[in-house]
Design a protein around this motif. Structure first.
Motif, short mmCIF file in Angstrom:
data_model
loop_
_atom_site.label_atom_id
_atom_site.label_comp_id
_atom_site.label_asym_id
_atom_site.label_seq_id
_atom_site.Cartn_x
_atom_site.Cartn_y
_atom_site.Cartn_z
N ARG A 27 0.80 -1.22 0.00
CA ARG A 27 0.00 0.00 0.00
C ARG A 27 0.83 1.27 0.00
N PHE A 28 1.97 1.26 0.68
CA PHE A 28 2.69 2.51 0.89
C PHE A 28 4.10 2.51 0.33
N LEU A 29 4.89 1.51 0.66
CA LEU A 29 6.32 1.55 0.33
C LEU A 29 6.58 1.50 -1.18
N ARG A 30 5.84 0.69 -1.91
CA ARG A 30 6.05 0.64 -3.36
C ARG A 30 5.64 1.95 -4.02
N ARG A 31 4.66 2.61 -3.46
CA ARG A 31 4.18 3.88 -4.02
C ARG A 31 5.24 4.97 -3.95
N ILE A 32 6.05 4.95 -2.89
CA ILE A 32 7.08 5.98 -2.75
C ILE A 32 8.45 5.47 -3.20
N GLY A 33 8.50 4.25 -3.76
CA GLY A 33 9.74 3.74 -4.32
C GLY A 33 10.64 3.04 -3.34
N LEU A 34 10.10 2.57 -2.21
CA LEU A 34 10.92 1.88 -1.22
C LEU A 34 10.54 0.41 -1.07
N GLY A 35 9.80 -0.13 -2.02
CA GLY A 35 9.42 -1.54 -1.96
C GLY A 35 10.54 -2.42 -2.48
N ARG A 36 10.55 -3.64 -1.99
CA ARG A 36 11.54 -4.61 -2.46
C ARG A 36 11.03 -5.26 -3.74
N SER A 37 11.85 -5.26 -4.76
CA SER A 37 11.48 -5.93 -6.00
C SER A 37 12.70 -6.64 -6.57
N GLY A 45 29.03 -3.48 -11.89
CA GLY A 45 29.52 -2.12 -11.89
C GLY A 45 28.62 -1.13 -11.17
N GLN A 46 27.46 -1.58 -10.72
CA GLN A 46 26.53 -0.68 -10.04
C GLN A 46 26.70 -0.83 -8.53
N ASP A 47 26.67 0.28 -7.83
CA ASP A 47 26.84 0.27 -6.38
C ASP A 47 25.58 -0.27 -5.73
N GLN A 48 25.73 -1.29 -4.89
CA GLN A 48 24.57 -1.88 -4.24
C GLN A 48 24.36 -1.33 -2.83
N ASN A 49 25.24 -0.49 -2.35
CA ASN A 49 25.13 0.07 -1.02
C ASN A 49 24.67 1.52 -1.06
N LYS A 52 19.19 4.38 -0.46
CA LYS A 52 17.85 3.82 -0.67
C LYS A 52 17.84 2.33 -0.37
N SER A 53 18.84 1.59 -0.84
CA SER A 53 18.87 0.15 -0.59
C SER A 53 19.07 -0.15 0.89
N LYS A 54 19.84 0.69 1.57
CA LYS A 54 20.03 0.49 3.01
C LYS A 54 18.74 0.75 3.79
N VAL A 55 17.97 1.75 3.38
CA VAL A 55 16.69 2.04 4.04
C VAL A 55 15.72 0.89 3.82
N VAL A 56 15.67 0.36 2.60
CA VAL A 56 14.79 -0.77 2.29
C VAL A 56 15.20 -1.99 3.12
N GLN A 57 16.49 -2.25 3.23
CA GLN A 57 16.97 -3.38 4.03
C GLN A 57 16.67 -3.18 5.51
#
Length: 71
Positions: A27-37, A45-49, A52-57
């Motif tokens: 309902r909420f987290l995916r709407r603001i872009g913080l959902g896990r997908s 080559g992409q930074d995983q840390n 945003k990823s730390k907040v989701v974790q």
């Protein structure tokens, strides 16, 4: 006179943890872009840390911890 003692600090921290625990991913987290997908996994080559990823974790860890305490 102490306006903000340890009791109030503990109460505020407890309320913040509770607020994180009851957030609904659908309902909420995916709407603001913080959902896990699965499609947002870091590629070569992409930074995983990122922040945003730390907040989701962190949100996922708090929810998992509180669920495991209820069982």
């Amino acid at each position: 006179m102490v306006l903000f003692g340890l009791g109030r600090l503990f109460y505020v921290i407890l309320l913040l943890i509770n607020a994180v625990a009851v957030l609904s991913e659908e309902r909420f987290l995916r709407r603001i872009g913080l959902g896990r997908s699965n499609d947002e996994a870091p590629v070569f080559g992409q930074d995983q840390n990122t922040t945003k990823s730390k907040v989701v974790q962190l949100i996922g860890a708090v929810q998992t911890l509180l669920r495991s305490m209820l069982i």
